[in-house]
Design a protein around this motif. Sequence first.
Motif, PDB file in Angstrom:
ATOM      1  N   MET A   1      -0.972  20.758  37.747  1.00  0.00           N
ATOM      2  CA  MET A   1      -1.340  20.743  39.149  1.00  0.00           C
ATOM      3  C   MET A   1      -0.987  19.359  39.709  1.00  0.00           C
ATOM      4  SD  MET A   1      -5.216  20.953  40.793  1.00  0.00           S
ATOM      5  CE  MET A   1      -5.861  21.334  39.223  1.00  0.00           C
ATOM      6  N   PRO A   2      -0.203  19.335  40.765  1.00  0.00           N
ATOM      7  CA  PRO A   2       0.136  18.034  41.362  1.00  0.00           C
ATOM      8  C   PRO A   2      -1.071  17.431  42.077  1.00  0.00           C
ATOM      9  CG  PRO A   2       1.073  19.821  42.647  1.00  0.00           C
ATOM     10  CD  PRO A   2       0.445  20.449  41.426  1.00  0.00           C
ATOM     11  N   ILE A   3      -1.116  16.111  42.084  1.00  0.00           N
ATOM     12  CA  ILE A   3      -2.184  15.424  42.811  1.00  0.00           C
ATOM     13  C   ILE A   3      -1.571  14.615  43.936  1.00  0.00           C
ATOM     14  CG2 ILE A   3      -3.689  15.327  40.787  1.00  0.00           C
ATOM     15  CD1 ILE A   3      -3.007  12.308  40.643  1.00  0.00           C
ATOM     16  N   GLN A   4      -2.382  14.369  44.942  1.00  0.00           N
ATOM     17  CA  GLN A   4      -1.954  13.574  46.096  1.00  0.00           C
ATOM     18  C   GLN A   4      -2.973  12.466  46.304  1.00  0.00           C
ATOM     19  OE1 GLN A   4      -1.610  15.837  49.718  1.00  0.00           O
ATOM     20  NE2 GLN A   4      -1.289  14.023  50.971  1.00  0.00           N
ATOM     21  N   ILE A   5      -2.502  11.243  46.413  1.00  0.00           N
ATOM     22  CA  ILE A   5      -3.372  10.112  46.709  1.00  0.00           C
ATOM     23  C   ILE A   5      -3.592  10.071  48.215  1.00  0.00           C
ATOM     24  CG2 ILE A   5      -3.625   7.603  46.592  1.00  0.00           C
ATOM     25  CD1 ILE A   5      -3.688   9.116  43.853  1.00  0.00           C
ATOM     26  N   LEU A  23      -6.558  14.159  45.975  1.00  0.00           N
ATOM     27  CA  LEU A  23      -6.563  15.594  46.232  1.00  0.00           C
ATOM     28  C   LEU A  23      -5.870  16.270  45.062  1.00  0.00           C
ATOM     29  CD1 LEU A  23      -7.170  17.938  48.191  1.00  0.00           C
ATOM     30  CD2 LEU A  23      -4.924  17.497  49.236  1.00  0.00           C
ATOM     31  N   ALA A  24      -6.601  17.115  44.355  1.00  0.00           N
ATOM     32  CA  ALA A  24      -6.066  17.871  43.227  1.00  0.00           C
ATOM     33  C   ALA A  24      -6.240  19.347  43.552  1.00  0.00           C
ATOM     34  CB  ALA A  24      -6.796  17.504  41.940  1.00  0.00           C
ATOM     35  N   GLY A  25      -5.150  20.005  43.873  1.00  0.00           N
ATOM     36  CA  GLY A  25      -5.242  21.395  44.311  1.00  0.00           C
ATOM     37  C   GLY A  25      -6.002  21.461  45.621  1.00  0.00           C
ATOM     38  N   ASN A  26      -7.091  22.221  45.625  1.00  0.00           N
ATOM     39  CA  ASN A  26      -7.903  22.329  46.837  1.00  0.00           C
ATOM     40  C   ASN A  26      -9.190  21.509  46.748  1.00  0.00           C
ATOM     41  OD1 ASN A  26      -9.215  23.924  44.945  1.00  0.00           O
ATOM     42  ND2 ASN A  26      -9.629  25.605  46.352  1.00  0.00           N
ATOM     43  N   THR A  27      -9.241  20.592  45.775  1.00  0.00           N
ATOM     44  CA  THR A  27     -10.433  19.773  45.572  1.00  0.00           C
ATOM     45  C   THR A  27     -10.133  18.309  45.876  1.00  0.00           C
ATOM     46  OG1 THR A  27     -11.194  21.305  43.860  1.00  0.00           O
ATOM     47  CG2 THR A  27     -12.238  19.146  43.934  1.00  0.00           C
ATOM     48  N   LEU A  28     -10.976  17.715  46.694  1.00  0.00           N
ATOM     49  CA  LEU A  28     -10.837  16.316  47.087  1.00  0.00           C
ATOM     50  C   LEU A  28     -11.948  15.500  46.436  1.00  0.00           C
ATOM     51  CD1 LEU A  28      -9.360  14.259  48.976  1.00  0.00           C
ATOM     52  CD2 LEU A  28     -11.136  14.783  50.676  1.00  0.00           C
ATOM     53  N   TYR A  29     -11.554  14.450  45.721  1.00  0.00           N
ATOM     54  CA  TYR A  29     -12.502  13.556  45.068  1.00  0.00           C
ATOM     55  C   TYR A  29     -12.467  12.229  45.819  1.00  0.00           C
ATOM     56  CZ  TYR A  29     -12.014  16.961  41.326  1.00  0.00           C
ATOM     57  OH  TYR A  29     -11.993  18.121  40.597  1.00  0.00           O
ATOM     58  N   ILE A  30     -13.564  11.889  46.479  1.00  0.00           N
ATOM     59  CA  ILE A  30     -13.620  10.653  47.262  1.00  0.00           C
ATOM     60  C   ILE A  30     -14.381   9.598  46.480  1.00  0.00           C
ATOM     61  CG2 ILE A  30     -14.461   9.557  49.378  1.00  0.00           C
ATOM     62  CD1 ILE A  30     -13.958  12.094  50.866  1.00  0.00           C
ATOM     63  N   SER A  31     -13.748   8.438  46.326  1.00  0.00           N
ATOM     64  CA  SER A  31     -14.379   7.304  45.649  1.00  0.00           C
ATOM     65  C   SER A  31     -15.601   6.842  46.426  1.00  0.00           C
ATOM     66  CB  SER A  31     -13.390   6.147  45.530  1.00  0.00           C
ATOM     67  OG  SER A  31     -12.326   6.497  44.680  1.00  0.00           O
ATOM     68  N   GLY A  32     -16.479   6.137  45.743  1.00  0.00           N
ATOM     69  CA  GLY A  32     -17.676   5.605  46.380  1.00  0.00           C
ATOM     70  C   GLY A  32     -17.324   4.768  47.594  1.00  0.00           C
ATOM     71  N   GLN A  33     -17.991   5.059  48.672  1.00  0.00           N
ATOM     72  CA  GLN A  33     -17.785   4.323  49.922  1.00  0.00           C
ATOM     73  C   GLN A  33     -18.969   3.386  50.158  1.00  0.00           C
ATOM     74  OE1 GLN A  33     -14.896   4.642  51.979  1.00  0.00           O
ATOM     75  NE2 GLN A  33     -14.320   5.609  50.055  1.00  0.00           N
TER      76      GLN A  33
END
Length: 126
Positions: A1-5, A23-33
Amino acid sequence: MPIQIIFTPEAPAPIGPYSQAVLAGNTLYISGQIALDPETGELINENITEETHAVMKNMEAVLRAAGFSFADVVKCTIFILDMGQFGTINEAYGQYFKLNPPARETVEISRLPKNVNVEISCIAVK
């Protein structure tokens, strides 16, 4: 699965070797803000309410840059320095999740980057 920064100048630039979000597929992982002003790099932390809103606005900017919104958030992690501030943080945080709030944990820790009082990360799914 391709990822997008995901990167947006509307949120603080990373202060280490990590991405604002992935963004990995349809899942977005957001770093601590944290409550950094993205334009000045200054902390927004006059009080815990203001600081929490600044964190959430930074998170919103990253979500928006990836084409997501708070409605897509399924999980958050809140790191706080003082569990005694939980109620105030929770009140500000809750304003961004009116319907169907995400799963969440809140963890009291001894120290956060730049000595902030709160840091929040999340996972969103489309």
